[in-house]
Scaffold this motif. Sequence first.
Motif, PDB file in Angstrom:
ATOM      1  N   GLU A 117      26.025  64.594  36.714  1.00  0.00           N
ATOM      2  CA  GLU A 117      24.700  65.134  37.389  1.00  0.00           C
ATOM      3  C   GLU A 117      24.122  66.043  36.339  1.00  0.00           C
ATOM      4  O   GLU A 117      24.545  67.278  36.150  1.00  0.00           O
ATOM      5  CB  GLU A 117      25.478  66.000  38.795  1.00  0.00           C
ATOM      6  N   ALA A 118      22.915  65.672  36.035  1.00  0.00           N
ATOM      7  CA  ALA A 118      21.838  66.566  35.462  1.00  0.00           C
ATOM      8  C   ALA A 118      22.391  66.965  34.346  1.00  0.00           C
ATOM      9  O   ALA A 118      22.453  68.064  33.744  1.00  0.00           O
ATOM     10  CB  ALA A 118      21.422  67.463  36.360  1.00  0.00           C
ATOM     11  N   ILE A 119      23.136  66.227  33.414  1.00  0.00           N
ATOM     12  CA  ILE A 119      23.703  66.480  32.085  1.00  0.00           C
ATOM     13  C   ILE A 119      22.377  66.671  30.943  1.00  0.00           C
ATOM     14  O   ILE A 119      21.824  65.819  30.544  1.00  0.00           O
ATOM     15  CB  ILE A 119      24.587  65.669  31.698  1.00  0.00           C
TER      16      ILE A 119
ATOM     17  N   GLY B 175      17.871  60.030  24.524  1.00  0.00           N
ATOM     18  CA  GLY B 175      18.852  60.870  25.527  1.00  0.00           C
ATOM     19  C   GLY B 175      18.657  60.844  26.777  1.00  0.00           C
ATOM     20  O   GLY B 175      19.170  61.594  27.422  1.00  0.00           O
ATOM     21  N   ALA B 176      17.811  59.859  27.374  1.00  0.00           N
ATOM     22  CA  ALA B 176      17.510  59.698  28.669  1.00  0.00           C
ATOM     23  C   ALA B 176      17.939  58.406  29.156  1.00  0.00           C
ATOM     24  O   ALA B 176      17.662  57.296  28.288  1.00  0.00           O
ATOM     25  CB  ALA B 176      16.126  60.139  29.181  1.00  0.00           C
ATOM     26  N   ILE B 177      18.267  58.108  30.412  1.00  0.00           N
ATOM     27  CA  ILE B 177      18.423  56.728  31.095  1.00  0.00           C
ATOM     28  C   ILE B 177      16.882  56.270  31.623  1.00  0.00           C
ATOM     29  O   ILE B 177      16.443  56.834  32.419  1.00  0.00           O
ATOM     30  CB  ILE B 177      19.332  56.805  32.463  1.00  0.00           C
TER      31      ILE B 177
ATOM     32  N   ASP C 194      19.040  65.670  31.154  1.00  0.00           N
ATOM     33  CA  ASP C 194      18.876  65.647  32.379  1.00  0.00           C
ATOM     34  C   ASP C 194      19.600  63.981  32.803  1.00  0.00           C
ATOM     35  O   ASP C 194      18.739  63.167  33.854  1.00  0.00           O
ATOM     36  CB  ASP C 194      17.429  65.537  33.098  1.00  0.00           C
ATOM     37  N   VAL C 195      20.638  63.654  32.385  1.00  0.00           N
ATOM     38  CA  VAL C 195      21.281  62.587  32.591  1.00  0.00           C
ATOM     39  C   VAL C 195      22.215  62.485  33.764  1.00  0.00           C
ATOM     40  O   VAL C 195      23.101  63.129  34.053  1.00  0.00           O
ATOM     41  CB  VAL C 195      22.138  61.880  31.329  1.00  0.00           C
ATOM     42  N   SER C 196      21.968  61.462  34.522  1.00  0.00           N
ATOM     43  CA  SER C 196      22.715  61.440  35.937  1.00  0.00           C
ATOM     44  C   SER C 196      23.223  60.275  36.125  1.00  0.00           C
ATOM     45  O   SER C 196      22.358  59.023  36.055  1.00  0.00           O
ATOM     46  CB  SER C 196      21.957  61.615  37.152  1.00  0.00           C
ATOM     47  N   LEU C 197      24.629  59.779  36.248  1.00  0.00           N
ATOM     48  CA  LEU C 197      24.890  58.577  36.415  1.00  0.00           C
ATOM     49  C   LEU C 197      26.307  58.450  36.973  1.00  0.00           C
ATOM     50  O   LEU C 197      27.294  59.458  36.923  1.00  0.00           O
ATOM     51  CB  LEU C 197      25.581  58.031  34.887  1.00  0.00           C
ATOM     52  N   ALA C 198      26.579  57.497  37.937  1.00  0.00           N
ATOM     53  CA  ALA C 198      27.866  57.480  38.690  1.00  0.00           C
ATOM     54  C   ALA C 198      28.425  56.014  38.523  1.00  0.00           C
ATOM     55  O   ALA C 198      27.741  55.030  38.402  1.00  0.00           O
ATOM     56  CB  ALA C 198      27.606  57.517  40.194  1.00  0.00           C
ATOM     57  N   VAL C 199      30.054  56.210  38.295  1.00  0.00           N
ATOM     58  CA  VAL C 199      30.693  55.005  38.116  1.00  0.00           C
ATOM     59  C   VAL C 199      31.639  54.533  39.204  1.00  0.00           C
ATOM     60  O   VAL C 199      32.381  55.802  39.492  1.00  0.00           O
ATOM     61  CB  VAL C 199      31.243  54.979  36.817  1.00  0.00           C
ATOM     62  N   GLN C 200      31.707  53.613  39.893  1.00  0.00           N
ATOM     63  CA  GLN C 200      32.776  53.592  40.840  1.00  0.00           C
ATOM     64  C   GLN C 200      33.786  52.811  40.341  1.00  0.00           C
ATOM     65  O   GLN C 200      34.093  52.299  39.245  1.00  0.00           O
ATOM     66  CB  GLN C 200      32.049  52.442  41.932  1.00  0.00           C
ATOM     67  N   LYS C 201      34.861  53.250  41.095  1.00  0.00           N
ATOM     68  CA  LYS C 201      36.285  52.700  40.672  1.00  0.00           C
ATOM     69  C   LYS C 201      36.310  51.173  40.759  1.00  0.00           C
ATOM     70  O   LYS C 201      35.986  50.280  41.475  1.00  0.00           O
ATOM     71  CB  LYS C 201      37.436  53.097  41.770  1.00  0.00           C
ATOM     72  N   GLY C 202      36.882  50.478  39.448  1.00  0.00           N
ATOM     73  CA  GLY C 202      36.966  49.131  39.224  1.00  0.00           C
ATOM     74  C   GLY C 202      35.405  48.631  38.740  1.00  0.00           C
ATOM     75  O   GLY C 202      35.385  47.458  38.445  1.00  0.00           O
TER      76      GLY C 202
END
Length: 281
Positions: free
Chosen positions: A22-24, A239-241, A36-44
Amino acid sequence: MSGVVEGKTAPGRVAEPIVRLEAIWKSFGKIEVLTDVSLAVQKGEVVCIIGPSGAGKSTLLRCINYLETIDDGTIYFEGKPVFRYKRDGKLILDPERDIERVRAQIGMVFQSFNLFPHLTALGNVIEAPVHVLGQPVAQARERGMEVLRKVGLDKRANAYPHQLSGGMQQRVAIARALAMNPKVMLFDEATSALDPELVGDVLRVMRQLAAEGMTMVVVTHEMDFARDVADRVVFMDHGAIVEEGAPQTVFTSPRSPRTRQFLQSILNRNGETEDEPQAVA
């Protein structure tokens, strides 16, 4: 930009990501590496991160595994903030034992193999389970042989690193990470230091892990792997997505001009033409 997707085990319902950024923000001196890098990774889920050199891809992985500390933002693991975060406006630093507990669940494979030269393949694989997890040697050896068998090297268990090819050493490094029974595997350009003819064996192991449901975040220049194996592709620059989405979307109809430019540069480097877009990946 957030990468939350539906959990694989609960169709129609959004599951809690196993890893969420969250907002790295991260800088080295005056050089801003993550913005300001935000990313989520789901299980699997298998997430492949692509982009030019210097985009911040490797630093992002190193922050997830606390090999680098973030300057601002929050990293969540299994829904809980970890390592370094703010609570009610106050900076919280987790105790070392809590940090090590989380890190033990996040395996990482580097560009260089980082094997102990004085230990055999099996010795390298059992080192952390014995000395970090406190497993009995017999139990660690049994698990060690199991993961060496998984990467096709059980017959080379007693070989030392200098007796193994680069591809074999990298597969030992993967086995070493797997021996800790991680919940997430991070791969930082795992094939970039290998001769071209050795890349395939390592990618086959990674494909097998993905097929078995291992959660993976993979920084790679192997576009075939990203297209064929990833559930989601993330393109980073400066440095950004810049863009993220399903491989088919990112590779065939990217929204961002910068993504298109990057993929076209790969086409040109490989001697392809614009009439052959399928060859980009």
